[in-house]
Design a protein around this motif. Sequence first.
Motif, mmCIF file in Angstrom:
data_model
loop_
_atom_site.group_PDB
_atom_site.id
_atom_site.type_symbol
_atom_site.label_atom_id
_atom_site.label_comp_id
_atom_site.label_asym_id
_atom_site.label_seq_id
_atom_site.Cartn_x
_atom_site.Cartn_y
_atom_site.Cartn_z
ATOM 1 N N ASP A 90 0.849 -1.188 0.000
ATOM 2 C CA ASP A 90 0.000 0.000 0.000
ATOM 3 C C ASP A 90 0.885 1.238 0.000
ATOM 4 O OD1 ASP A 90 -1.518 2.238 1.636
ATOM 5 O OD2 ASP A 90 -3.046 0.912 0.793
ATOM 6 N N ASP A 91 0.646 2.131 -0.965
ATOM 7 C CA ASP A 91 1.478 3.337 -1.095
ATOM 8 C C ASP A 91 1.378 4.250 0.118
ATOM 9 O OD1 ASP A 91 2.293 2.494 -3.585
ATOM 10 O OD2 ASP A 91 0.710 3.579 -4.643
ATOM 11 N N GLU A 92 0.208 4.286 0.761
ATOM 12 C CA GLU A 92 0.005 5.196 1.885
ATOM 13 C C GLU A 92 0.601 4.666 3.189
ATOM 14 O OE1 GLU A 92 -4.185 5.966 1.996
ATOM 15 O OE2 GLU A 92 -4.226 6.697 -0.071
ATOM 16 N N THR A 93 0.424 3.358 3.442
ATOM 17 C CA THR A 93 0.867 2.796 4.728
ATOM 18 C C THR A 93 2.181 2.031 4.630
ATOM 19 O OG1 THR A 93 -0.341 0.725 4.378
ATOM 20 C CG2 THR A 93 -1.541 2.545 5.449
ATOM 21 N N ASN A 94 2.601 1.704 3.397
ATOM 22 C CA ASN A 94 3.798 0.895 3.165
ATOM 23 C C ASN A 94 3.670 -0.508 3.780
ATOM 24 O OD1 ASN A 94 6.217 0.804 1.739
ATOM 25 N ND2 ASN A 94 7.429 1.132 3.597
ATOM 26 N N LEU A 95 2.428 -0.984 3.902
ATOM 27 C CA LEU A 95 2.159 -2.319 4.409
ATOM 28 C C LEU A 95 1.584 -3.172 3.282
ATOM 29 C CD1 LEU A 95 0.400 -1.406 7.784
ATOM 30 C CD2 LEU A 95 2.760 -2.194 7.496
ATOM 31 N N GLN A 96 1.800 -4.481 3.369
ATOM 32 C CA GLN A 96 1.250 -5.383 2.372
ATOM 33 C C GLN A 96 -0.242 -5.560 2.627
ATOM 34 O OE1 GLN A 96 2.722 -9.449 2.362
ATOM 35 N NE2 GLN A 96 2.690 -9.460 0.140
ATOM 36 N N VAL A 97 -1.052 -5.454 1.572
ATOM 37 C CA VAL A 97 -2.499 -5.608 1.715
ATOM 38 C C VAL A 97 -3.007 -6.702 0.781
ATOM 39 C CG1 VAL A 97 -2.883 -3.207 2.405
ATOM 40 C CG2 VAL A 97 -3.018 -3.822 -0.008
ATOM 41 N N CYS A 98 -4.121 -7.320 1.209
ATOM 42 C CA CYS A 98 -4.802 -8.330 0.389
ATOM 43 C C CYS A 98 -5.737 -7.596 -0.570
ATOM 44 C CB CYS A 98 -5.584 -9.286 1.288
ATOM 45 S SG CYS A 98 -6.495 -10.547 0.376
ATOM 46 N N LEU A 99 -5.424 -7.693 -1.855
ATOM 47 C CA LEU A 99 -6.149 -6.973 -2.893
ATOM 48 C C LEU A 99 -6.921 -7.958 -3.758
ATOM 49 C CD1 LEU A 99 -6.438 -4.249 -4.634
ATOM 50 C CD2 LEU A 99 -4.567 -5.199 -5.979
ATOM 51 N N PHE A 100 -8.180 -7.637 -4.033
ATOM 52 C CA PHE A 100 -8.973 -8.423 -4.972
ATOM 53 C C PHE A 100 -9.311 -7.552 -6.176
ATOM 54 C CE2 PHE A 100 -9.584 -11.108 -1.310
ATOM 55 C CZ PHE A 100 -9.754 -12.373 -1.839
ATOM 56 N N THR A 101 -8.974 -8.040 -7.364
ATOM 57 C CA THR A 101 -9.356 -7.378 -8.605
ATOM 58 C C THR A 101 -10.596 -8.081 -9.128
ATOM 59 O OG1 THR A 101 -7.064 -6.803 -9.074
ATOM 60 C CG2 THR A 101 -8.603 -6.763 -10.933
ATOM 61 N N ILE A 102 -11.616 -7.287 -9.450
ATOM 62 C CA ILE A 102 -12.927 -7.835 -9.780
ATOM 63 C C ILE A 102 -13.230 -7.685 -11.268
ATOM 64 C CG2 ILE A 102 -15.417 -7.673 -9.282
ATOM 65 C CD1 ILE A 102 -13.710 -8.411 -6.861
ATOM 66 N N CYS A 103 -13.893 -8.711 -11.812
ATOM 67 C CA CYS A 103 -14.482 -8.656 -13.153
ATOM 68 C C CYS A 103 -15.949 -9.042 -13.021
ATOM 69 C CB CYS A 103 -13.811 -9.643 -14.100
ATOM 70 S SG CYS A 103 -12.096 -9.272 -14.440
ATOM 71 N N TRP A 104 -16.804 -8.368 -13.771
ATOM 72 C CA TRP A 104 -18.211 -8.752 -13.785
ATOM 73 C C TRP A 104 -18.765 -8.603 -15.185
ATOM 74 C CZ3 TRP A 104 -18.265 -4.459 -9.801
ATOM 75 C CH2 TRP A 104 -18.311 -3.203 -10.397
ATOM 76 N N MET A 105 -19.806 -9.344 -15.446
ATOM 77 C CA MET A 105 -20.438 -9.324 -16.757
ATOM 78 C C MET A 105 -21.907 -9.684 -16.565
ATOM 79 S SD MET A 105 -19.175 -11.429 -20.171
ATOM 80 C CE MET A 105 -17.764 -11.932 -19.233
ATOM 81 N N LEU A 106 -22.788 -9.006 -17.294
ATOM 82 C CA LEU A 106 -24.219 -9.274 -17.202
ATOM 83 C C LEU A 106 -24.785 -9.411 -18.608
ATOM 84 C CD1 LEU A 106 -25.886 -9.434 -14.554
ATOM 85 C CD2 LEU A 106 -26.804 -7.196 -15.112
#
Length: 197
Positions: A90-106
Amino acid sequence: MRSRRCDTTVIETERLILRPFMKRDAADVLEYLRKPPRDCFCLFRLRSIWDARREMKRRAHNTEYYFAVVLKEKNKVIGEMEAFRSYKMDDETNLQVCLFTICWMLNEPFRGKGYAYEAAHAFFDYLFHEKGAERIHIETEDINYPCQRLCERLGMRKTGMIMGKRSFNNNPDGSPHYDNIIQYDISMGEWNKKFTE
């Protein structure tokens, strides 16, 4: 709007069920993947019911982060939600974060009825509160205004733009096509402040 979970892999909302894909979903998925709605989904294109059945068999093994969006009243798959987990600094905290990238389709006939918001809201809530997401990220073309409005309705904020990203499709003359991509993010703290406090 809180979702009600039946178990670890099924998410239920007022009008929808998000659940793992099944073999029987092939015909419904073929409806919207015969001609994917956006260039970014062209790699998912299905050309026949046989392709769709093979794809459902492949998807059936992903039961945590890949869900069919099922309309309860018709017991019909009308779209999908998928998440990709990664870890980043994380650029703000300099800590590693769990990130989820989402895709959706309808599926197109079911757009404009609030189903995408209902499904995405429940899916985000599931990722934040059940799967340890600290941040959720989405990328969309700058001309995809419905997706941008949905991101903003979900409390996401614009965090960047990628100019001239190579598309999966080419121009009609065969030359490479490039899109401008808007990035959206929301943290768990932002989500909870907007929807659970």
